[in-house]
Design a protein around this motif. Sequence first.
Motif, PDB file in Angstrom:
ATOM      1  N   PRO A 196       0.984  -0.963   0.084  1.00 57.23           N
ATOM      2  CA  PRO A 196       0.083   0.057   0.361  1.00 57.23           C
ATOM      3  C   PRO A 196       0.999   1.401   0.211  1.00 57.23           C
ATOM      4  O   PRO A 196       0.741   2.067  -0.873  1.00 57.23           O
ATOM      5  N   TYR A 197       1.697   1.406   0.612  1.00 60.39           N
ATOM      6  CA  TYR A 197       2.331   2.170   0.314  1.00 60.39           C
ATOM      7  C   TYR A 197       4.405   1.546   0.751  1.00 60.39           C
ATOM      8  O   TYR A 197       4.581   0.858   1.545  1.00 60.39           O
ATOM      9  N   PHE A 198       5.381   2.034   0.482  1.00 61.21           N
ATOM     10  CA  PHE A 198       6.753   2.170   1.433  1.00 61.21           C
ATOM     11  C   PHE A 198       7.303   3.754   1.485  1.00 61.21           C
ATOM     12  O   PHE A 198       7.153   4.401   1.202  1.00 61.21           O
ATOM     13  N   THR A 199       8.569   2.791   2.112  1.00 60.98           N
ATOM     14  CA  THR A 199       8.832   4.224   2.267  1.00 60.98           C
ATOM     15  C   THR A 199      10.607   4.609   2.464  1.00 60.98           C
ATOM     16  O   THR A 199      10.733   5.743   2.406  1.00 60.98           O
ATOM     17  N   ASP A 200      10.642   3.812   1.657  1.00 63.59           N
ATOM     18  CA  ASP A 200      12.517   3.737   1.232  1.00 63.59           C
ATOM     19  C   ASP A 200      12.916   3.267   0.239  1.00 63.59           C
ATOM     20  O   ASP A 200      11.557   2.060  -0.284  1.00 63.59           O
ATOM     21  N   TYR A 201      13.734   3.566  -1.143  1.00 60.59           N
ATOM     22  CA  TYR A 201      13.725   2.818  -1.697  1.00 60.59           C
ATOM     23  C   TYR A 201      15.772   2.905  -2.332  1.00 60.59           C
ATOM     24  O   TYR A 201      16.092   3.664  -1.924  1.00 60.59           O
ATOM     25  N   THR A 202      15.839   1.787  -3.156  1.00 58.25           N
ATOM     26  CA  THR A 202      17.454   1.725  -3.534  1.00 58.25           C
ATOM     27  C   THR A 202      17.772   1.078  -4.804  1.00 58.25           C
ATOM     28  O   THR A 202      17.241  -0.082  -4.849  1.00 58.25           O
ATOM     29  N   PHE A 203      18.109   1.436  -5.307  1.00 59.29           N
ATOM     30  CA  PHE A 203      18.024   1.409  -6.736  1.00 59.29           C
ATOM     31  C   PHE A 203      19.486  -0.128  -6.799  1.00 59.29           C
ATOM     32  O   PHE A 203      20.680   0.516  -6.063  1.00 59.29           O
ATOM     33  N   SER A 204      19.652  -0.981  -7.656  1.00 55.92           N
ATOM     34  CA  SER A 204      20.450  -1.825  -8.117  1.00 55.92           C
ATOM     35  C   SER A 204      21.470  -0.774  -9.113  1.00 55.92           C
ATOM     36  O   SER A 204      21.275   0.301  -9.123  1.00 55.92           O
ATOM     37  N   LYS A 205      22.801  -1.215  -9.311  1.00 58.33           N
ATOM     38  CA  LYS A 205      23.615  -0.186  -9.862  1.00 58.33           C
ATOM     39  C   LYS A 205      22.984  -0.015 -11.573  1.00 58.33           C
ATOM     40  O   LYS A 205      23.744   0.557 -11.678  1.00 58.33           O
ATOM     41  N   ASP A 206      22.468  -1.231 -11.825  1.00 53.90           N
ATOM     42  CA  ASP A 206      22.135  -0.465 -12.977  1.00 53.90           C
ATOM     43  C   ASP A 206      20.972  -0.366 -13.800  1.00 53.90           C
ATOM     44  O   ASP A 206      20.178   0.108 -14.701  1.00 53.90           O
ATOM     45  N   GLU A 207      20.181   0.056 -11.755  1.00 53.59           N
ATOM     46  CA  GLU A 207      18.941   1.122 -11.826  1.00 53.59           C
ATOM     47  C   GLU A 207      17.632   0.091 -12.755  1.00 53.59           C
ATOM     48  O   GLU A 207      16.868   0.245 -12.621  1.00 53.59           O
ATOM     49  N   GLN A 208      17.847  -0.977 -13.069  1.00 50.79           N
ATOM     50  CA  GLN A 208      17.354  -1.862 -13.466  1.00 50.79           C
ATOM     51  C   GLN A 208      16.214  -2.794 -12.254  1.00 50.79           C
ATOM     52  O   GLN A 208      15.302  -3.609 -12.774  1.00 50.79           O
ATOM     53  N   LYS A 209      15.970  -2.864 -11.042  1.00 52.25           N
ATOM     54  CA  LYS A 209      15.881  -3.263 -10.019  1.00 52.25           C
ATOM     55  C   LYS A 209      15.506  -2.359  -8.913  1.00 52.25           C
ATOM     56  O   LYS A 209      16.948  -1.523  -8.483  1.00 52.25           O
ATOM     57  N   ILE A 210      15.419  -2.424  -8.078  1.00 56.12           N
ATOM     58  CA  ILE A 210      14.563  -1.356  -7.161  1.00 56.12           C
ATOM     59  C   ILE A 210      14.848  -2.226  -5.541  1.00 56.12           C
ATOM     60  O   ILE A 210      12.989  -2.904  -5.403  1.00 56.12           O
ATOM     61  N   ILE A 211      14.799  -2.108  -4.220  1.00 53.97           N
ATOM     62  CA  ILE A 211      14.434  -1.995  -3.558  1.00 53.97           C
ATOM     63  C   ILE A 211      14.287  -1.312  -2.596  1.00 53.97           C
ATOM     64  O   ILE A 211      14.039  -0.723  -2.708  1.00 53.97           O
ATOM     65  N   LEU A 212      12.276  -2.128  -2.692  1.00 58.43           N
ATOM     66  CA  LEU A 212      11.521  -0.764  -1.690  1.00 58.43           C
ATOM     67  C   LEU A 212      10.762  -1.676   0.020  1.00 58.43           C
ATOM     68  O   LEU A 212      11.013  -2.939  -0.121  1.00 58.43           O
ATOM     69  N   ALA A 213      11.020  -0.600   0.868  1.00 57.37           N
ATOM     70  CA  ALA A 213      10.856  -0.934   1.978  1.00 57.37           C
ATOM     71  C   ALA A 213       9.869  -0.363   2.613  1.00 57.37           C
ATOM     72  O   ALA A 213       8.698   0.633   2.377  1.00 57.37           O
ATOM     73  N   THR A 214       8.867  -1.442   3.547  1.00 57.25           N
ATOM     74  CA  THR A 214       7.665  -1.144   3.918  1.00 57.25           C
ATOM     75  C   THR A 214       7.514  -1.764   5.805  1.00 57.25           C
ATOM     76  O   THR A 214       8.462  -2.797   5.485  1.00 57.25           O
TER      77      THR A 214
END
Length: 744
Positions: free
Chosen positions: A91-109
């Motif tokens: 429903p929402y996320f509070t932070d994010y981190t890109f992989s080096k190639d920016e094709q993937k993102i870690i979303l924090a919930t």
Amino acid sequence: MQHIKFPLYVCLFTTIILSAQTKEITLEDIWKDGTFRTELMDVLHSMANGQQYSVLNFDRKTRSTFIDIYDYKTLKKVETLVSSENLEDIPYFTDYTFSKDEQKIILATKEEEIYRRSVLGNYYVYNVKDGSLDLISEEKIQEPTFSPDGKRVAFVEDNNLYVKDLNSGAIIQVTSDGEKNKIINGITDWVYEEEFAFVRAFDWNADSNKIAFIRFDETNVPEFSMDIYGTALYQTQRVFKYPKAGEANSEVSLHIFDLNTKETNKVKVDKEYEDFYMPRIKWTNNPDVLSAQYMNRHQNELDLWMINAITNTSNMVLAERDKAYVNVTDYLTFLKDNSFIWTSEKDGYNHIYHYDKKGNLINQVTKGNWEVTDYYGYNEKDNTIFYQSVENGSINRDVYSIKLNGRNKKRLTKSEGTNNASFSADFSFFINTFSSATTPPEYTLNSSESGNLIKSIKDNDKLAQTLSGYKTSKKEFSTILVNGSDLNMWMIKPANFDASKAYPLLMYQYSGPGSQKVVNQWNNSNDYWYQHLAQEGYIVVCVDGRGTGFKGADFKKVTQNELGKYEVEDQITAAKQLGALSYIDASRIGIWGWSFGGFMSSNCLFKGNEVFNMAIAVAPVSSWRFYDSIYTERFLGTPQENPSGYDENSPLNHVDKLKGDFLLVHGSSDDNVHLQNTMRLAEALIQADKQFDWAVYPDKNHRIYGGNTSLHLYKKMTSFIHEKLGDKIQNKEETKVNQVKIKG
């Protein structure tokens, strides 16, 4: 002899003081209604192409979050890369981190705080290409981190290190001996997190096939427990390992896991260390060479090691030594040839150095009687380093560029105040965050070549306009000569200040080693409180005494082995000199502080009982014997080595001197400065037959906040100040009661 310099410059609290200022700042404005909320740019990330940046945006109406992409040149939104409205599981996320190639993102919930910097949460990997979402683990985990190739994620769950293959979904358990309050793999223990300021104790190498991690054995560290009262019939207990000064620390060891062989090797450097710290590890550009910093328990020796992961051999390339202590640097940067950039105070001020890969000094990049306060990065294309410093005055911050050889230094920011830069990935642009005592935060796009403004991104004009309707006062910056040192100071007077009257004085300070509270930047919540007190008829002052930061190592380290001696002397002397001013009532001087500042305010009231007649101490240290090993021993050594340094300046041993009014406040679940400090101080006061006021906030940590807590606390402190310092403002000439009454 009284010696106060007139203000070097006077900062108006707002950019325009309007005659229409009629409203008074209330405590509800500050801690309930969010009247002075500042607009920010959250989780800013420069995209790899150097032409765009991403920002985490939040829609308060729909409670949705977005990762939006903006163009540096136009500042227009290019696209919404991720929207929680399109994610079924989040429903929402509070932070994010890109992989080096920016094709993937870690979303924090669903993140939940553990201690000051550590959190547990559920984390998903979002695939930019197809929009798919993959939950990393069903359990809550810590510090999920992409491998450089973006194919794996390493994380810690229940004190063990794991690696997940994002293509197959297979998970490798790297360690299996993790156990609460005993063994931690890849995550720091409490004292490392608090005092060395990091949580993730593992690092990927450049080839994504090795992970270095630190193992903490807490077995012999004494436990500390806190009662948690909550709403249940019976309270529970929070039990964790906490090494107090002189007690056993975790035994740390360094390990390297090879993903190809699935083997873990323990690193052994070519030097015997006893009772040591490992405050930083970092892979070099060579995927087989790991750097590790080793520090002795006294923290006056720091060694930088290069470790070959193939041969398991080591080479010490740098050894920092100091009579007091060595600062741990966060700015170690390896260049293509594995030469490295390093910061050090070895010439008396914090500066940037360049070493070859063997640890031979190539050159000192920055020089001068001023400090480098931040390092932004190195642009290999033109051999340029970008950094922040206090060269333009210790209460200001500016952004500079300089060549690696130390030449062609440029000041890139133009406005006097606090400037902080976020550079594009290719160092073409930087987003500057600027604020001062006159200007709320404003975000601008600037050229990294000249520093020239390209475009304005965001400002806080609405906040400035809101404030223009309130009664506000000037924040006057100056210096005051105290005990042979020029100390930075600010003063806030009532808006209707009348030099023929004598006003009560409230002093605020923190005074911890290397800290700074006199700084030319925009307001925090306490600044609005000081405005509230000024409009009620008080003068509020802050003085940064000896031991505080950004004025050189000698000024900062003069308090070594005697925490609370010179700092207290400076506050007492400053109060005497201020009390001699015609417009300050020397019979009504109070002081307050939080944490180290609470330790200080307690001592000032006790030792300076002829000067201060009121003090508030929030979450104070009452004896450094009760505080943690890393912080305390850095400045005092161990209690066994330096008992007088611990005891002669402990408020516990000066309670008999109390003459004035004292308010003591603590949170019962303070994992940092334990409630034990206040309980022992209260008992000492009771046995000395000294009356005092106090309050304990149930289940609140060191920050004492949440729900209505902050408002309640500041109402209590404000009432105490009114009762003990306020009453009536006297006319200095006639020494009779003035008709102007202080509310409360």
